[in-house]
Structures are given as C-alpha cells and as structure tokens.
Design an enzyme around this catalytic site. Sequence first.
Site, PDB file in Angstrom:
ATOM      1  N   TYR A 104     -22.776 -61.441  61.864  1.00 29.49           N
ATOM      2  CA  TYR A 104     -21.422 -61.985  61.916  1.00 29.49           C
ATOM      3  C   TYR A 104     -21.321 -63.287  61.133  1.00 29.49           C
ATOM      4  O   TYR A 104     -22.207 -64.142  61.207  1.00 29.49           O
ATOM      5  CB  TYR A 104     -21.002 -62.247  63.381  1.00 29.49           C
ATOM      6  CG  TYR A 104     -19.616 -62.866  63.487  1.00 29.49           C
ATOM      7  CD1 TYR A 104     -18.478 -62.071  63.481  1.00 29.49           C
ATOM      8  CD2 TYR A 104     -19.449 -64.256  63.538  1.00 29.49           C
ATOM      9  CE1 TYR A 104     -17.210 -62.631  63.539  1.00 29.49           C
ATOM     10  CE2 TYR A 104     -18.182 -64.830  63.596  1.00 29.49           C
ATOM     11  CZ  TYR A 104     -17.071 -64.006  63.595  1.00 29.49           C
ATOM     12  OH  TYR A 104     -15.818 -64.558  63.649  1.00 29.49           O
ATOM     13  N   SER A 120      26.838 -52.376  46.744  1.00 30.57           N
ATOM     14  CA  SER A 120      26.766 -53.573  45.920  1.00 30.57           C
ATOM     15  C   SER A 120      27.976 -54.431  46.222  1.00 30.57           C
ATOM     16  O   SER A 120      29.075 -53.920  46.436  1.00 30.57           O
ATOM     17  CB  SER A 120      26.754 -53.175  44.441  1.00 30.57           C
ATOM     18  OG  SER A 120      27.194 -54.267  43.653  1.00 30.57           O
ATOM     19  N   GLU A 134      13.353 -47.678  47.353  1.00 25.90           N
ATOM     20  CA  GLU A 134      12.729 -48.694  46.488  1.00 25.90           C
ATOM     21  C   GLU A 134      11.687 -49.503  47.259  1.00 25.90           C
ATOM     22  O   GLU A 134      10.596 -49.800  46.756  1.00 25.90           O
ATOM     23  CB  GLU A 134      13.791 -49.621  45.917  1.00 25.90           C
ATOM     24  CG  GLU A 134      14.743 -48.922  44.958  1.00 25.90           C
ATOM     25  CD  GLU A 134      15.944 -49.792  44.646  1.00 25.90           C
ATOM     26  OE1 GLU A 134      15.911 -50.477  43.615  1.00 25.90           O
ATOM     27  OE2 GLU A 134      16.904 -49.803  45.431  1.00 25.90           O
ATOM     28  N   LYS A 177      28.663 -48.314  43.785  1.00 26.42           N
ATOM     29  CA  LYS A 177      27.216 -48.202  43.946  1.00 26.42           C
ATOM     30  C   LYS A 177      26.774 -47.795  45.341  1.00 26.42           C
ATOM     31  O   LYS A 177      27.337 -48.183  46.337  1.00 26.42           O
ATOM     32  CB  LYS A 177      26.560 -49.549  43.628  1.00 26.42           C
ATOM     33  CG  LYS A 177      26.719 -49.928  42.176  1.00 26.42           C
ATOM     34  CD  LYS A 177      25.540 -49.498  41.365  1.00 26.42           C
ATOM     35  CE  LYS A 177      24.467 -50.556  41.508  1.00 26.42           C
ATOM     36  NZ  LYS A 177      23.390 -50.366  40.581  1.00 26.42           N
ATOM     37  N   ASN A 216      22.981 -47.852  46.556  1.00 26.33           N
ATOM     38  CA  ASN A 216      21.628 -48.131  46.075  1.00 26.33           C
ATOM     39  C   ASN A 216      20.561 -47.580  47.022  1.00 26.33           C
ATOM     40  O   ASN A 216      20.677 -47.730  48.236  1.00 26.33           O
ATOM     41  CB  ASN A 216      21.435 -49.644  45.912  1.00 26.33           C
ATOM     42  CG  ASN A 216      22.319 -50.208  44.816  1.00 26.33           C
ATOM     43  OD1 ASN A 216      22.570 -49.545  43.815  1.00 26.33           O
ATOM     44  ND2 ASN A 216      22.812 -51.417  45.020  1.00 26.33           N
ATOM     45  N   HIS A 266       4.973 -34.695  32.904  1.00 25.82           N
ATOM     46  CA  HIS A 266       5.381 -35.831  32.052  1.00 25.82           C
ATOM     47  C   HIS A 266       6.841 -36.211  32.293  1.00 25.82           C
ATOM     48  O   HIS A 266       7.484 -36.793  31.428  1.00 25.82           O
ATOM     49  CB  HIS A 266       5.199 -35.527  30.561  1.00 25.82           C
ATOM     50  CG  HIS A 266       3.883 -34.922  30.209  1.00 25.82           C
ATOM     51  ND1 HIS A 266       2.818 -35.667  29.758  1.00 25.82           N
ATOM     52  CD2 HIS A 266       3.449 -33.642  30.265  1.00 25.82           C
ATOM     53  CE1 HIS A 266       1.783 -34.861  29.539  1.00 25.82           C
ATOM     54  NE2 HIS A 266       2.144 -33.627  29.845  1.00 25.82           N
TER      55      HIS A 266
END
Length: 464
Positions: free
Chosen positions: A322, A282, A295, A288, A290, A161
Amino acid sequence: MTSKTANSMWGGRFAEGPDAIMQAINASIAFDQRLYAQDIAGSRAHAAMLAATGILTNKDAEAIGEGLLTVLSEIETGKLQFRTDLEDIHMNVEARLKDIIGAPAGRLHTARSRNDQVAVDFRLWVRDQCDAAIAGITALMGAFLAQAEAGADWVMPGFTHLQTAQPVTWGHHMMAYVEMLARDRGRFADARARMNECPLGAAALAGTSFPIDRHMTAKALGFDRPTANSLDSVSDRDFALEFLSASAMCAMHLSRFAEELVIWSTAQFRFVTLSDKWTTGSSIMPQKKNPDAAELLRAKLGRIMGATVALFTVMKGLPLTYSKDMQEDKEQVFDAADTLMLALAAMTGMVGDMTANRAALAAAAGSGFSTATDLADWLVRALNLPFREAHHVTGTLVALAESKGCDLPDLHLADMQNVHAGITKDVFAVLGVVNSVNSRLSYGGTAPVRVREQIARWKAALAG
Ligand code: ARG
C-alpha cells in the site's frame, strides 16, 4: 499552522498535529464517506469473526455490532457530522463508535489495518457498481430490442465510411448495439467474478498473528473466497481498473450511437425524430431541436477514459504494497461510475422515446446506388461473369446512372445492354432495396428473417 492535538487514532508518537494544508491534502473523508455502508458492513463482519474465533468476547463484539448499526443510521439520517481531522471514513466511523459504546470500540481494529479495510470497502462498492452497470446495460439492450422488433424489416442505408454501402434493415442496425452491449455486460460480469475475493484479514500487509477466520468474513460479505496473498491484497486495485476499463468500453459504444443520433436527427437525414424529452430548443433560432442528450453522451467517454488513464497512472510503478497514492483511486471511480450510470439511463430513455422515420429511411435506402453489389452479384449468378468483371460492368452502369441523374432501377434495359449485352429484364428484380435485404440470408446477415431470429434469441436471453 498546526492543529493542536495529535491524531487520536495514530498519534501516539506525535507531539503535534498536522499542518492544516497537510490535513487538506491528506484527508479523504470529503469523498470516501460514500463508502460508509461498505465500511460498516466490513467492520460488522470483522467483529463477528473476532468473537467467533475467541479473539473478542461476545459481549464486546455485540456492543460493537449494535453500535455500528447506530452509526449507520446516524449517517443515513444525516445526523453524523464527519470530521476532516479524522481523515477518512474508517476513522470517522470508529471514532463515532467510541463515542457511543466507549472502550470496546478500541478492540474493533484488532487483527486489521486500514489497508485491508479500505481494500474491502472499495471492492464491495465497485462490486455493487458492476451489478448496477449490468442492470443498466440490460435495460438499454431491452430498449434497442424493442426498436429492432418494431422495425425488423424496415429498409435503410447501411454505411461504410459514412458513404451509402448496401441496404440494411433498421432491426439489424439496432441489434448491432445489442451485440455490443452484451459484450459490455460480459466484461462487467467477468470483472465482478474476478474481484469477488475478500482482502479483509490481510491486515497491514503481512497477515496477522491472531487466529482469524478469513473464510468466515469472506462468506459473510458475499465473497467467493479470501484473497490468497496478503501483500497483493492491500496493493491491488485491478478491480477498480477493470471496472473503469469496462466502463470506458461501454461509454465508447454509447458515444457511437450518440453520434449516429446526432447525424440521423438532422434535417438532412431525418432518419429519426428524438422526443422533446431528450432535446432542447435554441433561445434565438425557433426552429431548432438540439440533440443535447446525444451530444453529451457522445462526450461522456472523455470523462470516463480520463478516469481510467488517471488511475492507471497512479498505479504505475508503485512498489508493493500500500502507498497513499492509492487514495487517489476513489474519486476517479466514483465519477466514472456516476457518469456511466447516468449515461446508460439517458440512452435507455432516448432510445425508448425516439421515432424512426420509416419513409425517410426507405427513401435513403434506395439512393446512392445502394444495390450496386446486388447488381454485380446478379451478373455473377445469371451471366456467370467473374466477380471482378461484374464489378467493372456495374461500375460502368453506376457511372451511366449518375450521368443521367437517376438511380440504378431507373435505367432502361437497352442502355444496360449497351454496357453488357447479356443483361436481361430479370436484373430489375435485384435492384430493389427490399429484395436486396431479403436476399442477405447468410447467418448474421440483414435479411428480416435472420434479424427476427436474433431478436427472439436475445429476448429469450434477457427474459431468462
Ligand atoms: N484513506 C485511505 C485510502 O483511501 C485509507 C487507507 C489508509 N491507510 C494508511 N495506511 N494510511 O487509501
């Protein structure tokens, strides 16, 4: 708007050419040109077989085989201009062959159709991508293994968790991804083995009246055998769907580690430092760094899953055999394959270059009452309490530590004895995180000896 002339490949019964918009929706050359090498390999195998079975003369087959090599080199050197009016890669290659060798080119399409032709081309392409995926996954497994080996016994918190659960080892966490990736590799290998049957020779749908040798073309193209049902051969895109499904599963795994990296590289966690090579700055906030690559890797599954859903949706409910709908298969698979290979390479680089912050991992490992289970287990072993009662006593001790603002090992023995009189100073031995991980010796457990056994097993497997 119509183009003046009918298509030279199939326009015998057509008085006029297709509308320009028809051409735009119908033509696939803009994307299926990626199949040029497979198309030429398939045609060369077909021509050689036609000669071996006496369907073509050796002279014609040789002219075709040689001419196709010329087309191949023209494409590879960027000399061939593809024509949209010729629709697809198959007809572009054949038309160019005709320019080069003349009449014999018209005999290449004997005992063949674009339906089996595209099926074999695409299978060959997807088969190569399975091999590329297997190689890319193997490289990534190696990067995780190296991380695991470097920190086989480094302690860190294990989570459920995303709450601190029990201490684990860095090596154990890295090896969890090796297991996931090994399953991915297995899926690509399974799919590859299943798709390795040659549809060439199914012709349009029913087979052919020419005495072809499908075993010969299958062998020449590296397939295990020819496909056994001509209708299925031209209508099957399971191989592409299996590739997409395996890709989606793999991308899902990558997204999970990507997410961990995003979390772990925050100032709040500081479990890892990502190298400058895989991060960006940044333009406004100078501090920063990043985790853009992580991501993006977290996001790539969306794209691959989209392709998977798209092709399933194209294939759903299509009657045999087809249908032109199936031309929509290629862009999805091309994009998913490109995405997966890039994602695997990026993740391999990022994992190889990241630095685990051993001290931050260790500090976090001990916080959050991570050894509460060890304490409960000790109460069971040393005091013979039923586990449920041990759980309750431990919960009371956790609440006590929480109210004092300290961790379990910082509690005084007397305070513990107020909660349960039987507790002795021996309990402190199990409250440390190192003892905790060392004690998890069950097969597959987090103890460094077990982790090192798994590392050795996988290193041998990857080397062999
Ligand atoms: N470009 C077509 C495709 O990708 C090739 C097969 C065309 N066959 C046909 N009968 N029109 O599916």
